[in-house]
Scaffold this active site. Structure first.
Site, PDB file in Angstrom:
ATOM      1  N   ARG A   1      -0.901  -3.664  15.463  1.00 27.86           N
ATOM      2  CA  ARG A   1      -1.305  -4.292  14.018  1.00 27.86           C
ATOM      3  C   ARG A   1      -1.777  -5.669  14.010  1.00 27.86           C
ATOM      4  O   ARG A   1      -2.320  -6.048  13.149  1.00 27.86           O
ATOM      5  CB  ARG A   1       0.009  -4.011  13.280  1.00 27.86           C
ATOM      6  CG  ARG A   1       0.457  -2.550  13.238  1.00 27.86           C
ATOM      7  CD  ARG A   1       1.274  -2.125  12.001  1.00 27.86           C
ATOM      8  NE  ARG A   1       0.631  -2.368  10.873  1.00 27.86           N
ATOM      9  CZ  ARG A   1       0.879  -1.470   9.930  1.00 27.86           C
ATOM     10  NH1 ARG A   1       1.401  -0.212   9.871  1.00 27.86           N
ATOM     11  NH2 ARG A   1       0.312  -1.469   8.807  1.00 27.86           N
TER      12      ARG A   1
ATOM     13  N   TYR B   1      -4.372 -11.303  13.083  1.00 27.41           N
ATOM     14  CA  TYR B   1      -5.575 -11.613  12.697  1.00 27.41           C
ATOM     15  C   TYR B   1      -6.266 -12.907  13.303  1.00 27.41           C
ATOM     16  O   TYR B   1      -7.404 -12.832  13.902  1.00 27.41           O
ATOM     17  CB  TYR B   1      -5.967 -11.514  11.334  1.00 27.41           C
ATOM     18  CG  TYR B   1      -7.471 -11.819  10.783  1.00 27.41           C
ATOM     19  CD1 TYR B   1      -8.126 -10.706  10.895  1.00 27.41           C
ATOM     20  CD2 TYR B   1      -7.992 -13.080  10.734  1.00 27.41           C
ATOM     21  CE1 TYR B   1      -9.664 -10.820  10.580  1.00 27.41           C
ATOM     22  CE2 TYR B   1      -9.503 -12.971  10.241  1.00 27.41           C
ATOM     23  CZ  TYR B   1     -10.031 -11.983  10.315  1.00 27.41           C
ATOM     24  OH  TYR B   1     -11.444 -12.088   9.940  1.00 27.41           O
TER      25      TYR B   1
ATOM     26  N   THR C   1       6.984  -5.019   7.719  1.00 24.93           N
ATOM     27  CA  THR C   1       5.769  -4.414   7.527  1.00 24.93           C
ATOM     28  C   THR C   1       5.907  -3.007   6.513  1.00 24.93           C
ATOM     29  O   THR C   1       5.205  -2.902   5.789  1.00 24.93           O
ATOM     30  CB  THR C   1       5.144  -3.908   8.770  1.00 24.93           C
ATOM     31  OG1 THR C   1       4.690  -4.957   9.562  1.00 24.93           O
ATOM     32  CG2 THR C   1       3.733  -3.227   8.575  1.00 24.93           C
TER      33      THR C   1
ATOM     34  N   ILE D   1      14.681  -1.127  15.314  1.00 22.69           N
ATOM     35  CA  ILE D   1      14.456  -1.548  13.890  1.00 22.69           C
ATOM     36  C   ILE D   1      13.542  -0.282  13.693  1.00 22.69           C
ATOM     37  O   ILE D   1      12.314  -0.156  13.882  1.00 22.69           O
ATOM     38  CB  ILE D   1      13.774  -2.746  13.848  1.00 22.69           C
ATOM     39  CG1 ILE D   1      15.059  -3.952  14.187  1.00 22.69           C
ATOM     40  CG2 ILE D   1      13.273  -2.973  12.529  1.00 22.69           C
ATOM     41  CD1 ILE D   1      14.278  -5.317  14.134  1.00 22.69           C
TER      42      ILE D   1
ATOM     43  N   LYS E   1      12.006  -7.519  18.607  1.00 22.48           N
ATOM     44  CA  LYS E   1      11.597  -6.404  18.325  1.00 22.48           C
ATOM     45  C   LYS E   1      10.255  -6.145  19.070  1.00 22.48           C
ATOM     46  O   LYS E   1       9.264  -6.928  18.753  1.00 22.48           O
ATOM     47  CB  LYS E   1      11.361  -6.009  16.798  1.00 22.48           C
ATOM     48  CG  LYS E   1      11.124  -4.735  16.447  1.00 22.48           C
ATOM     49  CD  LYS E   1      10.651  -4.729  15.021  1.00 22.48           C
ATOM     50  CE  LYS E   1       9.980  -3.512  14.558  1.00 22.48           C
ATOM     51  NZ  LYS E   1       9.734  -3.330  13.080  1.00 22.48           N
TER      52      LYS E   1
ATOM     53  N   TYR F   1       9.034 -10.561  17.026  1.00 21.37           N
ATOM     54  CA  TYR F   1       8.366  -9.216  16.668  1.00 21.37           C
ATOM     55  C   TYR F   1       6.911  -9.165  17.216  1.00 21.37           C
ATOM     56  O   TYR F   1       5.885  -9.670  16.824  1.00 21.37           O
ATOM     57  CB  TYR F   1       8.353  -9.275  15.239  1.00 21.37           C
ATOM     58  CG  TYR F   1       7.910  -7.647  14.743  1.00 21.37           C
ATOM     59  CD1 TYR F   1       7.694  -6.715  15.584  1.00 21.37           C
ATOM     60  CD2 TYR F   1       7.523  -7.669  13.309  1.00 21.37           C
ATOM     61  CE1 TYR F   1       7.129  -5.404  14.958  1.00 21.37           C
ATOM     62  CE2 TYR F   1       7.061  -6.256  12.988  1.00 21.37           C
ATOM     63  CZ  TYR F   1       6.756  -5.336  13.686  1.00 21.37           C
ATOM     64  OH  TYR F   1       6.432  -4.134  13.156  1.00 21.37           O
TER      65      TYR F   1
END
Length: 291
Positions: A138, A107, A44, A203, A161, A133
């Site tokens: 987000r 989304y 990202t 990370i 992550k 992840y």
């Protein structure tokens, strides 16, 4: 296992938003000199959402070539289309990446079973270590510990992550997976606490601007010298916070440009860091001797 301070690398651009390959090369070399333990290309923070497929893979290949096996390179290959994620992951393997980082499909809000099947599909088809992840803030989807447990049993899925910032979530996952399953924080503010609770590293967005301090914090924490790690991390809290005054990677892209790596340029719909907020981040960087 991937451990320590792994930078979620920005992608330097010129003022016209074309990729700045010279700045990228210099940025990667700087991280190696500063002691960063691994590099995540095209996550990202690297603006993966606004680069096309050819640019995305070109950045991954360039980072792999410059690093030349001195530290692990993890390629961001997640997508909200399983076919696209499969293609990117296979291409990253062909490029020589040490692992892939796959964000949960965003989304379209898949079910927990959909998340399992998505990652299973890719893991069964690409023989490359893969890190899950989870960043629901987000993606609008939260991968639960039960799904992580099921996925951890698959060949090629080697870690996660976890970016919720919820340390109870770490405890829930840790109780369900094997000791060699890699647990990495995706939240700088709670990254040290994450390692104190049994995580293996971070990370990190902050590592873009404070690589030496972040590597020192992680090394101290992994060596169980938590008091020394806490002292350094306390200094960096202002940087952690101010790097999220606007949506990532807007502030960190500005900060990296202040260090001389590329222009303060992002592709639409991202816009430059608000001028009125810049003094706060600059002050935090100056307090820590970063500029």
């Amino acid at each position: 296992m991937f451990r320590g301070s792994l930078v979620a690398l920005v992608t330097p651009m010129k003022a016209d938003t074309s990729l700045d390959w010279d700045a990228l090369d210099k940025l990667v070399e700087w991280h190696l000199e500063q002691g960063t333990h691994g590099i995540v290309a095209m996550g990202t923070t690297g603006e993966s959402a606004t680069l096309d497929r050819e640019e995305h893979l070109a950045v991954i290949r360039r980072v792999i070539d410059v690093v030349n096996k001195r530290v692990p390179v993890i390629a961001g290959t997640g997508a909200n289309s399983t076919r696209e994620a499969l293609d990117l992951t296979a291409s990253a393997k062909d490029a020589g990446a040490d692992a892939a980082l796959l964000v949960t499909p965003y989304y379209n809000k898949p079910s927990q079973e959909g998340l399992f099947l998505h990652h299973q599909y890719i893991a069964e088809r690409v023989a490359l270590p893969q890190l899950l992840y989870n960043v629901p803030g987000r993606t609008a989807v939260d991968m639960g510990p039960e799904v992580v447990e099921r996925l951890s049993m698959l060949e090629h899925i080697v870690g996660i992550k976890e970016a919720t910032g919820d340390l109870q979530r770490l405890a829930d996952i840790k109780a369900r997976v094997s000791d060699d399953f890699c647990l990495l924080s995706g939240d700088d503010e709670t990254g040290l606490a994450f390692m104190e609770a049994g995580g293996h590293g971070v990370i990190s967005v902050t590592t873009n601007v404070a690589p030496r301090l972040m590597s020192q914090i992680c090394e101290l924490a992994l060596g169980n010298d938590f008091s020394a790690a806490q002292a350094l991390d306390a200094r960096l809290q202002s940087v952690h916070k101010n790097l999220f005054l606007e949506s990532n990677p807007i502030p960190v892209k500005w900060a990296v440009s202040q260090l001389g790596f590329g222009a303060n340029a992002l592709r639409l719909p991202l816009t430059g860091f608000e001028q009125g907020l810049q003094p706060q981040l600059r002050a935090a960087m100056q307090e820590n001797g970063l500029i």
